[in-house]
Scaffold this active site. Sequence first.
Site, PDB file in Angstrom:
ATOM      1  N   GLY A  83       0.801  -1.233   0.000  1.00 59.88           N
ATOM      2  CA  GLY A  83       0.000   0.000   0.000  1.00 59.88           C
ATOM      3  C   GLY A  83       0.825   1.271   0.000  1.00 59.88           C
ATOM      4  O   GLY A  83       2.021   1.271  -0.279  1.00 59.88           O
ATOM      5  N   GLU A 133      -2.218  -5.469  -1.569  1.00 62.63           N
ATOM      6  CA  GLU A 133      -1.551  -6.167  -0.446  1.00 62.63           C
ATOM      7  C   GLU A 133      -1.015  -5.162   0.580  1.00 62.63           C
ATOM      8  O   GLU A 133       0.181  -5.145   0.863  1.00 62.63           O
ATOM      9  CB  GLU A 133      -0.356  -6.984  -0.959  1.00 62.63           C
ATOM     10  N   PRO A 134      -1.846  -4.310   1.127  1.00 61.18           N
ATOM     11  CA  PRO A 134      -1.320  -3.304   2.060  1.00 61.18           C
ATOM     12  C   PRO A 134      -0.982  -3.894   3.426  1.00 61.18           C
ATOM     13  O   PRO A 134      -1.684  -4.780   3.921  1.00 61.18           O
ATOM     14  CB  PRO A 134      -2.487  -2.319   2.194  1.00 61.18           C
ATOM     15  N   GLY A 135       0.092  -3.425   4.013  1.00 61.32           N
ATOM     16  CA  GLY A 135       0.462  -3.841   5.364  1.00 61.32           C
ATOM     17  C   GLY A 135       0.550  -2.613   6.257  1.00 61.32           C
ATOM     18  O   GLY A 135      -0.321  -2.326   7.077  1.00 61.32           O
ATOM     19  N   ARG A 136       1.613  -1.837   6.023  1.00 61.49           N
ATOM     20  CA  ARG A 136       1.915  -0.693   6.872  1.00 61.49           C
ATOM     21  C   ARG A 136       0.723   0.264   7.064  1.00 61.49           C
ATOM     22  O   ARG A 136       0.411   0.664   8.180  1.00 61.49           O
ATOM     23  CB  ARG A 136       3.078   0.082   6.243  1.00 61.49           C
ATOM     24  N   TYR A 152      16.973   0.798   9.634  1.00 59.37           N
ATOM     25  CA  TYR A 152      16.792   1.736   8.505  1.00 59.37           C
ATOM     26  C   TYR A 152      17.098   3.174   8.884  1.00 59.37           C
ATOM     27  O   TYR A 152      16.785   4.084   8.114  1.00 59.37           O
ATOM     28  CB  TYR A 152      15.346   1.725   7.996  1.00 59.37           C
ATOM     29  N   CYS A 165      23.452  -4.266  24.166  1.00 60.85           N
ATOM     30  CA  CYS A 165      24.882  -3.960  24.067  1.00 60.85           C
ATOM     31  C   CYS A 165      25.326  -3.700  22.638  1.00 60.85           C
ATOM     32  O   CYS A 165      26.116  -4.466  22.069  1.00 60.85           O
ATOM     33  CB  CYS A 165      25.670  -5.109  24.665  1.00 60.85           C
ATOM     34  N   TYR A 202       5.528  -3.490  11.446  1.00 58.28           N
ATOM     35  CA  TYR A 202       6.932  -3.894  11.438  1.00 58.28           C
ATOM     36  C   TYR A 202       7.602  -3.556  12.776  1.00 58.28           C
ATOM     37  O   TYR A 202       8.762  -3.188  12.837  1.00 58.28           O
ATOM     38  CB  TYR A 202       7.678  -3.242  10.261  1.00 58.28           C
TER      39      TYR A 202
HETATM   40  N1  LLP Z   1       3.495  -7.283  -0.598  1.00 62.32           N
HETATM   41  C1  LLP Z   1       4.767  -7.720  -0.620  1.00 62.32           C
HETATM   42  C2  LLP Z   1       5.153  -8.742  -1.596  1.00 62.32           C
HETATM   43  C3  LLP Z   1       5.708  -7.169   0.275  1.00 62.32           C
HETATM   44  O1  LLP Z   1       6.964  -7.592   0.242  1.00 62.32           O
HETATM   45  C4  LLP Z   1       5.302  -6.177   1.201  1.00 62.32           C
HETATM   46  C5  LLP Z   1       6.254  -5.605   2.144  1.00 62.32           C
HETATM   47  C6  LLP Z   1       3.952  -5.775   1.210  1.00 62.32           C
HETATM   48  C7  LLP Z   1       3.087  -6.341   0.285  1.00 62.32           C
HETATM   49  C8  LLP Z   1       3.411  -4.759   2.151  1.00 62.32           C
HETATM   50  O2  LLP Z   1       3.920  -3.486   1.889  1.00 62.32           O
HETATM   51  P1  LLP Z   1       3.385  -2.221   2.730  1.00 62.32           P
HETATM   52  O3  LLP Z   1       1.928  -2.034   2.396  1.00 62.32           O
HETATM   53  O4  LLP Z   1       3.556  -2.536   4.156  1.00 62.32           O
HETATM   54  O5  LLP Z   1       4.201  -1.099   2.276  1.00 62.32           O
HETATM   55  N2  LLP Z   1      10.281  -3.758   7.566  1.00 62.32           N
HETATM   56  C9  LLP Z   1      10.185  -2.605   6.681  1.00 62.32           C
HETATM   57  C10 LLP Z   1       9.174  -2.815   5.600  1.00 62.32           C
HETATM   58  C11 LLP Z   1       9.416  -4.056   4.773  1.00 62.32           C
HETATM   59  C12 LLP Z   1       8.386  -4.273   3.716  1.00 62.32           C
HETATM   60  C13 LLP Z   1       8.480  -5.628   3.154  1.00 62.32           C
HETATM   61  N3  LLP Z   1       7.483  -5.943   2.184  1.00 62.32           N
HETATM   62  C14 LLP Z   1       9.912  -1.360   7.522  1.00 62.32           C
HETATM   63  O6  LLP Z   1       9.787  -1.470   8.742  1.00 62.32           O
HETATM   64  O7  LLP Z   1       9.847  -0.251   7.006  1.00 62.32           O
END
Ligand code: LLP
Length: 425
Positions: free
Chosen positions: A239, A284-287, A327, A353, A381
């Site tokens: 997303g 496929e939104p996550g964040r 990051y 540490c 995350y």
């Molecule tokens: N689909 C796929 C194939 C992905 O690899 C990811 C995230 C998403 C969807 C979801 O993306 P979003 O909507 O969350 O942007 N740990 C990192 C972020 C790693 C993202 C990995 N892939 C952070 O904390 O910024």
Amino acid sequence: MSQFTIQDGVLHAEGVSLSAIAERFGTPTYVYSKAALLENFNAYHDACQGRDALVCYAMKANSNLAVLDLLARQGAGFDIVSGGELLRVIAAGGDPGKTIFSGVGKTVEEMQLALEKGILCFNVESIPELHRLNEVAGKLGMRAPVSLRVNPNVDAKTHPYIATGLKANKFGVAFDDALDTYRSAAALPNLDVVGIDCHIGSQLLDDAPLLEALDKLIELIDTLHGEGIHIHHLDMGGGIGVDYGVAGDKPAVPVGDYLTRVFARVDAWRAEKHEGRPIKVIFEPGRSIVADTGVLLTKIEYLKPGVEKNFCIVDAAMNDLMRPALYEAWMDVQQVTARAGEAVTYDVVGPVCESGDWLARERALTAQPGDLLAIMTAGAYGMTMASNYNTRGRAAEIIVDGEEAHLVRRRETPAELFALETVLK
Ligand code: LLP
């Protein structure tokens, strides 16, 4: 609307003060707002109303069963990247039939599990993976539904660790190789080619690169159609980015506007070139579903003045929240209770540490030892990337629903951390 507000001088999650949560459950603790979660999911869900579309929540962002259950009940599908995540979906009452499986390294066992559970689609990332999946499906006497993750070579303009759509990244099939790879997939007897997908990166503040990627996918769908390979769904990947509260890092587009633009392009193309044929659009939104639903609540152990820097040492650390260490991510820090007095500039650090163990740098605080801090926008995350480094049990997780705080994961005890280990006889 943020569900984290100051009421009577104290930071609250919905109707519950974070100080009451710290007193009852201890620290460090992740605190999530149910209302914020539903609001964020509904921004996607509402924009999809009346359309052939599916929101597959990327559960790597936050995979607590209670979060998955709440989203499943709203009709969410899921984007998974391991067999473990699929088992979580099932444990939370989610529907494997609305679940897609992403990732470059799927094992035979993971493929078997996903086929047996009847997942919606495998997002395949390479030719060897196509062959392996074909073989696994054949042995089970099944056909595997397949989408190819195409790498559109679009610059997502985000942190290099989370940009995934460039030629130099390990992900996906290069755009120029996509046609041949689709031909190979279509020729394999135990695969059903059903979709196309991409994921160009995370924390994108603008939808222009996403729409550019969409145009390239559309172009490819037309080419494939000409070859007799018919694509039934188009998956846009992750997303839109979120506002972490840092200047110049604000998402330029609300989620609803992004989806409207995607649908407008898809509609125009279907009318003009695709002869009105149906196509399902998947996101496929996550964040953007979970980030601003959560904070990491932590207590100040010590204030340590230094020659060049002052340190505010808290009981949360890089093992609880990796984003700053990994990051150099900027996370907002708020005092749970305001305090009068002159602010002093501190680096907020944990007890681990490593010099890389910091949560925030150069923040002006009036806080004193024993006070609580909230690391904001930590719902994505955060807990999913936590580790047990330094034999530190992972934090508790709470979901606040109105005036109620529910423990949805209890704190790990030290004994649990070495319970799986044995010494040599
Ligand atoms: N689909 C796929 C194939 C992905 O690899 C990811 C995230 C998403 C969807 C979801 O993306 P979003 O909507 O969350 O942007 N740990 C990192 C972020 C790693 C993202 C990995 N892939 C952070 O904390 O910024």
